[in-house]
Design an enzyme around this catalytic site. Structure first.
Site: not given
Length: 361
Positions: A69-70, A118-119, A122, A190, A193, A195-196, A236, A264-265, A336
């Site tokens: 995902a992503g 990354n930030r 979502f 999820n 993350s 970033n939220t 996740k 992992t995340n 990545s």
């Protein structure tokens, strides 16, 4: 193909802003996915069909390598994934509400480290629009007999909308589940993350229990109504959990009948070599690999190998993929590695894992 990408294509792509390069890649792969005959031809060359496909979560995977995902947040190019050699694809993260994500720039490359930060936050079109897109693309979950309809298993990763409070998170996830359930071969919940804001608090025991129980009950209810098996559901997790926190999460996942875990995340930690970097966000790529493998190994031993694991984190060559599988993963996912190694990296990894398996036999 890998060397051509790394020596000729990647230097040109890396002259651009990272997110712009990603958007251009999405456009190309979206166009490929719309050309079904071309995809079928490419599958013949890039998609391995092993004598012993992998059976896990109640699903059959043609090979062990998936797209994490992503990459395809909005379900634009998932149909092209099989043509590139992937054995499954996970779209999202999808939230119930459309959201723009965090301000740009929000994606950063570090080629010397084989790492990304990354930030994104979502950023996605929202569950209703993505459901309509999947329907128009012909996505369908398993039929009444449990036979897969999608070209390769399609996972849908769902998360919490930023504007929704933690207290209302379960309803928010349920809204996404209900809109997307007809198209998924499996769901990923999820809660990890970075970033939220406050999302990782959902990994706490009480909040996680309420969330996972609500989703399981909705899944079971839908299955009874349709006369089908429930959709496999995975969780996740973060690589930044302490092992005692992980123990409690594993107990919940197993107790509530979830089919597996993705480890992992991205991580908020920084290796010494990147200690001077001040960009916030989740770190992925090679610096994450060691921690991800440690978490996978811990889960595998703690559950006596009974909880299937999708391993993701720093898989940037066949050796790192092998380490992930050796630690106890049933499948791996790439994120990545696709950026640094190119679009056919999945085929390279799959061939190497297949050779390893033959040697073990």
């Amino acid at each position: 193909m890998g060397l051509i990408y790394e020596r000729l294509v990647r230097p040109i792509l890396f002259l651009q802003d990272a997110e712009k390069s990603h958007d251009h890649g999405v456009m190309v792969l979206k166009a490929l996915g719309a050309l079904s005959p071309v995809c079928r031809v490419m599958e013949r060359f890039n998609q391995s069909r092993h004598e012993r496909p992998i059976r896990v979560f109640g699903l059959t995977f043609p090979n062990a390598v998936g797209l994490a995902a992503g990459m395809d947040k909005n379900a634009h190019f998932w149909r092209a994934a099989s043509a590139l050699g992937f054995g499954h694809v996970e779209i999202g993260t999808v939230t119930s509400r459309k959201q723009a994500g965090n301000p740009r720039p929000r994606l950063f490359r570090y080629p010397d480290e084989l790492a990304l930060i990354n930030r994104m936050g979502f950023n996605n079109d929202g569950a209703e629009v993505i459901a309509q897109r999947l329907r128009s693309q012909g996505a369908r979950g398993p039929d009444e007999e449990g036979i897969r309809q999608n070209p390769i298993p399609l996972g849908i990763n769902i998360g919490k909308s930023k504007v929704v409070s933690l207290e209302n998170a379960a309803e928010d996830y349920l809204a996404s589940f209900n809109l997307l359930a007809d198209f998924a071969d499996y769901f990923t919940i999820n809660v990890s993350s970075p970033n939220t804001p406050d999302l990782r608090k959902l990994q706490g025991e009480e909040l996680l229990r309420d969330l996972l129980r609500s989703l399981r009950e909705a899944n079971d209810g839908r299955a009874r109504k349709l006369g089908r098996k429930p959709i496999p559901m995975l969780v996740k997790i973060s690589p930044d959990l302490k092992f005692d926190q992980l123990d409690r999460i594993l107990e919940l996942i197993i107790g509530l009948g979830y089919k597996g875990i993705i480890a992992t995340n991205t991580t908020t930690a920084r290796p010494r070599s990147m200690s001077e970097i001040r960009e916030d966000g989740g770190l992925s790529g090679l610096p994450l690999h060691s921690r991800s493998v440690d978490v996978i190994r811990y889960i595998h031993h703690s559950t006596n190998g009974k909880l299937p694991i999708i391993g993701v984190g720093g898989i940037i060559d066949p050796v790192s993929a092998g380490r992930t599988m050796d630690a106890g993963a049933s499948l791996v996912q790439i994120y990545s590695g696709l950026v640094f190694r190119g679009p056919f990296f999945a085929k390279t990894v799959d061939k190497a894992l297949a050779i390893r398996q033959m040697k073990w036999i």
